[in-house]
Design an enzyme around this catalytic site. Sequence first.
Site, PDB file in Angstrom:
ATOM      1  N   LYS A  12       0.812  -1.187   0.000  1.00 36.46           N
ATOM      2  CA  LYS A  12       0.000   0.000   0.000  1.00 36.46           C
ATOM      3  C   LYS A  12       0.861   1.259   0.000  1.00 36.46           C
ATOM      4  O   LYS A  12       0.413   2.319  -0.380  1.00 36.46           O
ATOM      5  CB  LYS A  12      -0.918   0.053   1.217  1.00 36.46           C
ATOM      6  CG  LYS A  12      -1.921  -1.055   1.318  1.00 36.46           C
ATOM      7  CD  LYS A  12      -2.733  -0.928   2.582  1.00 36.46           C
ATOM      8  CE  LYS A  12      -3.589  -2.163   2.760  1.00 36.46           C
ATOM      9  NZ  LYS A  12      -4.250  -2.147   4.068  1.00 36.46           N
ATOM     10  N   GLY A  13       2.089   1.126   0.424  1.00 34.70           N
ATOM     11  CA  GLY A  13       2.941   2.283   0.665  1.00 34.70           C
ATOM     12  C   GLY A  13       3.187   3.208  -0.501  1.00 34.70           C
ATOM     13  O   GLY A  13       3.343   4.406  -0.325  1.00 34.70           O
ATOM     14  N   ASP A  46       7.817   2.533  -2.550  1.00 33.93           N
ATOM     15  CA  ASP A  46       7.871   3.611  -1.577  1.00 33.93           C
ATOM     16  C   ASP A  46       9.260   3.722  -0.951  1.00 33.93           C
ATOM     17  O   ASP A  46       9.838   4.789  -0.904  1.00 33.93           O
ATOM     18  CB  ASP A  46       6.790   3.451  -0.503  1.00 33.93           C
ATOM     19  CG  ASP A  46       6.822   2.105   0.207  1.00 33.93           C
ATOM     20  OD1 ASP A  46       7.587   1.207  -0.194  1.00 33.93           O
ATOM     21  OD2 ASP A  46       6.042   1.938   1.172  1.00 33.93           O
ATOM     22  N   ASP A 105      14.619  -0.801   1.904  1.00 36.70           N
ATOM     23  CA  ASP A 105      15.388  -0.997   3.140  1.00 36.70           C
ATOM     24  C   ASP A 105      16.535  -1.956   2.839  1.00 36.70           C
ATOM     25  O   ASP A 105      17.542  -1.562   2.291  1.00 36.70           O
ATOM     26  CB  ASP A 105      14.514  -1.592   4.246  1.00 36.70           C
ATOM     27  CG  ASP A 105      13.502  -0.625   4.809  1.00 36.70           C
ATOM     28  OD1 ASP A 105      13.837   0.552   4.965  1.00 36.70           O
ATOM     29  OD2 ASP A 105      12.373  -1.053   5.103  1.00 36.70           O
ATOM     30  N   ARG A 136      -0.365   7.158   7.011  1.00 42.37           N
ATOM     31  CA  ARG A 136      -0.173   7.212   5.555  1.00 42.37           C
ATOM     32  C   ARG A 136      -0.575   8.563   4.979  1.00 42.37           C
ATOM     33  O   ARG A 136      -0.067   8.991   3.956  1.00 42.37           O
ATOM     34  CB  ARG A 136      -0.986   6.117   4.853  1.00 42.37           C
ATOM     35  CG  ARG A 136      -0.507   4.715   5.111  1.00 42.37           C
ATOM     36  CD  ARG A 136      -1.291   3.724   4.230  1.00 42.37           C
ATOM     37  NE  ARG A 136      -1.117   2.355   4.639  1.00 42.37           N
ATOM     38  CZ  ARG A 136      -0.108   1.569   4.295  1.00 42.37           C
ATOM     39  NH1 ARG A 136       0.855   2.043   3.530  1.00 42.37           N
ATOM     40  NH2 ARG A 136      -0.054   0.326   4.712  1.00 42.37           N
TER      41      ARG A 136
END
Length: 181
Positions: A47-48, A104, A107, A169
């Site tokens: 969803k990011g 998004d 990492d 968000r």
Amino acid sequence: MALFEHDPHLGRIVVDDKVLQERVAELGAQITADYAGRAPLLVGVLKGAFMFMADLARAIDLPVEFDFMAVSSYGSATKTSGVVRIVKDLDLDLTGRDVIIVEDIVDSGLTLQYLRRNLLSRGPATLAVCALLLKEGLQRDDPDLRYVGFRIPADFVIGYGLDVAERYRNLPFLAVYEGPI
């Protein structure tokens, strides 16, 4: 910063909304130039990436198409579990398409590595990655990102689509999360 102004879990702002929108416009212009005469397929990682992808798509002056995948490697934690699973797969065929994965944040790069292998097996003509954020120093291998919005320290950030346990968000900026899980 009226949104969540007195929220004790909201740390320092990493990227404010004005700088964010300027950089997204620059990325859109770069993609427009790089894909001139073509219609790239933007694959958003839910969803990011949904807010970033919406703004990025509006900044690209080409007839782009969209599709979405949802992958999970976090759950509700602030650190990746290292196990990637597809929660929602693509609807469109990638064969012969110019595909841009819109992420998004990168990492460790493990989720992106998995995603790249998976999508390459579907026969796209080209496959590139556009990541809003790259956390520096966490990747064992070069994540091979064609487009990067911002390089940031290894803090856990929220806002502009990024969350903690599905919250925050809707922040129009990126900030460090300083609260409990």
